[in-house]
Design a protein around this motif. Structure first.
Motif, mmCIF file in Angstrom:
data_model
loop_
_atom_site.group_PDB
_atom_site.id
_atom_site.type_symbol
_atom_site.label_atom_id
_atom_site.label_comp_id
_atom_site.label_asym_id
_atom_site.label_seq_id
_atom_site.Cartn_x
_atom_site.Cartn_y
_atom_site.Cartn_z
ATOM 1 N N GLY A 366 -28.601 34.143 16.348
ATOM 2 C CA GLY A 366 -29.195 35.381 15.889
ATOM 3 C C GLY A 366 -29.311 35.380 14.378
ATOM 4 N N LEU A 367 -29.580 36.560 13.819
ATOM 5 C CA LEU A 367 -29.751 36.663 12.368
ATOM 6 C C LEU A 367 -28.419 36.702 11.645
ATOM 7 N N GLY A 368 -27.319 36.897 12.375
ATOM 8 C CA GLY A 368 -25.991 36.829 11.787
ATOM 9 C C GLY A 368 -25.613 38.033 10.940
ATOM 10 N N LEU A 369 -26.283 39.150 11.128
ATOM 11 C CA LEU A 369 -25.988 40.345 10.328
ATOM 12 C C LEU A 369 -24.938 41.237 10.980
ATOM 13 N N LEU A 370 -24.706 41.072 12.272
ATOM 14 C CA LEU A 370 -23.675 41.827 12.981
ATOM 15 C C LEU A 370 -22.763 40.844 13.706
ATOM 16 N N PRO A 371 -21.444 41.086 13.717
ATOM 17 C CA PRO A 371 -20.502 40.140 14.345
ATOM 18 C C PRO A 371 -20.401 40.352 15.861
ATOM 19 N N ILE A 372 -21.531 40.198 16.529
ATOM 20 C CA ILE A 372 -21.537 40.310 17.985
ATOM 21 C C ILE A 372 -22.211 39.083 18.580
ATOM 22 N N THR A 373 -21.903 38.829 19.834
ATOM 23 C CA THR A 373 -22.597 37.796 20.590
ATOM 24 C C THR A 373 -23.058 38.412 21.905
ATOM 25 N N THR A 374 -24.208 37.983 22.385
ATOM 26 C CA THR A 374 -24.798 38.587 23.571
ATOM 27 C C THR A 374 -25.035 37.533 24.637
#
Length: 499
Positions: A366-374
């Motif tokens: 992803g863009l790496g702006l939020l510390p989540i994985t989906t």
């Protein structure tokens, strides 16, 4: 209030010479007219192909256009109003949703040639019958053109549906795109005799200029086709109804504006639920535009990555065309970034699809702006939601429609954006200017919009604060009804519908 309210009325159906001729808007407008005139109308579209959808109180999915039409009719939406919904996930495949629940992905050939058309037709007819037992009149909407000869045998939404319903059919033509005589004449004459006899009239839509200039055209069409022209409706310029077709988004020209907060919605290839931004378009504090141009994005104060029906495909394209890097640069420059649903997933660290729910792409950063994985999942979440912001007790509403599940990556603490009514925490807030949520409709809540605009308070006036969006929508339905009453032969339509 019209004296016609005591008549028993047959169903009314709007079909088109093509797509985007205005069938959905006319259906909404007539739902409101019949409500005003003392009836209890309901909309119906047997099969809808759209990326805009809504969730009913029961947690089931239907086309957003039918939810809008139900709102115009003053009734809760129900999947019987749109029993079959097709949500394109690529150029050739769509997710098939029956009675609000996904039943699988099909390519176009599979769907139109090999899927059990008899079974689907039976389901559609049963939904119509249930609806007709509760409401009257039913206002039906067709799909695309009624003259797709190669698909007529498998058609469950246009003239065969009109025949089953016993509907009085009005053919809608868009004069703004040109060729109105050929499109109307061809649409009528290409019908089988039994279907041609169902067409009770024509409405010419999206007319620009002096209506008197079409007086001769009206006479010519009536002579050519043998059916009356029941109205010539001017192009709507000051009535705002949520649109079904995302084609209109790319026509909204970019221009940054001084004294307003400039908000850019990233124009994804598979953008879904773009009605999330309908309220923002009417907020006087905001200038909203849709773009996938890297330079235009840099002029925005807020960038919103919207929902997507194919998150991995859109993420791949954002990386290919440079938009992903532009969003990251904007974040570093202090711009506010908001991701909604698929956009929330895109802003995270990684999106994985081990089961191939969306297609062949199985993993992308992803863009790496939020510390989540989906991780994509076959089971679809569809639910209405009540929630509050963490620092404000004002009740808010929205809805969820998504296939994936997101979690905070190891080493980071939860930092939720909202608290759900059931106590669950949802979304992620990273600092003060980057956030994501699965909640569609979050921007319909004034308290969240005010929160989003808070950093720009020195630039804007309070002209949009406290604005009642629900009251605004009801006013628009009334104005649409007034517009149609002025330009269509309503008395003749009532006569045509009398049984």
């Amino acid at each position: 209030m019209s004296s016609t309210k005591h008549r028993e009325l047959a169903p009314l159906m709007f079909v088109g010479t093509g797509s985007d001729v205005g069938k959905s808007i006319l259906t909404a407008g007539f739902c409101r007219i019949f409500l005003q005139d003392g009836y209890r109308p309901a909309p119906f579209k047997a099969q809808n192909m759209a990326l805009n959808s809504f969730v009913t109180e029961e947690g089931l999915e239907l086309g957003r256009a039918q939810a809008v039409q139900a709102e115009a009719a003053g009734i809760p939406c129900h999947t019987d109003m749109n029993p079959v919904l097709l949500k394109p996930s690529s150029d050739k495949t769509s997710q098939v949703i029956l009675h609000g629940r996904p039943i699988g992905n099909k390519d176009a050939y599979q769907y139109f040639r090999t899927v059990g058309r008899g079974e689907l037709r039976g389901e559609v007819h049963a939904a119509f019958d249930r609806l007709r037992a509760r409401y009257s009149p039913i206002v039906l909407e067709g799909a695309g053109s009624i003259s797709e000869l190669n698909l007529q045998d498998s058609d469950i939404v246009n003239m065969p549906m009109a025949a089953y319903a016993g509907a009085r059919v009005i053919l809608v033509a868009d004069i703004d795109r040109g060729g109105v005589f050929a499109s109307v004449y061809g649409s009528v004459m290409l019908q089988k005799p039994e279907y041609r006899s169902l067409i009770a009239g024509v409405i010419i839509n999206k007319f620009r200029g002096d209506l008197r200039l079409f007086d001769e055209g009206r006479k010519l069409l009536e002579e050519l086709c043998g059916v009356p022209v029941l109205g010539v409706v001017p192009y709507l310029t000051d009535v705002h109804i949520e649109e079904e077709d995302s084609v209109a988004l790319s026509r909204r020209a970019f221009s940054s504006q001084q004294g307003k907060v400039n908000i850019a919605v990233v124009l994804l290839r598979y953008i879904s639920n773009y009605t999330d931004f309908a309220r923002l378009e009417q907020d006087e504090r905001i200038h909203l535009f849709y773009t996938n141009n890297v330079e235009e994005l840099q002029s925005a104060d807020i960038i919103i990555v919207p929902g997507s029906k194919s998150t991995l495909s859109d993420l791949y394209e954002l990386r290919r065309n440079g938009v992903a890097q532009a969003i990251v640069r904007a974040h570093r420059a202090g711009k506010t970034i908001l991701g909604i649903c698929g956009g929330y997933q895109i802003l995270g660290q990684e999106v994985i699809d081990p089961q191939g729910v969306e297609g062949e792409l199985q993993r992308l950063p992803g863009l790496g702006l939020l510390p989540i994985t989906t991780e994509m999942a076959a089971e679809k979440v569809t639910t209405q939601a009540s929630f509050t912001l963490l620092d404000d007790p004002t009740p808010c509403t929205g809805y969820e429609i998504h296939m994936g599940q997101s979690r905070v990556v190891e080493g980071f603490d939860p930092s939720p954006l909202v608290r759900m009514a059931d106590g669950r925490e949802e979304g992620y807030l990273a600092g003060t200017h980057c956030m994501g949520t699965y909640l569609h409709g979050i921007l319909d809540n004034a308290v969240f919009v005010d929160y989003l605009l808070r950093p720009f308070a020195d630039r804007i006036q309070d002209s949009g604060a406290g604005w009642d969006y629900e009251a605004f929508k009801q006013e628009q339905y009334d104005r649409l009804a007034d517009h149609l009453r002025e330009h269509v032969d309503l008395e003749r339509i009532y006569q045509i519908m009398s049984v």
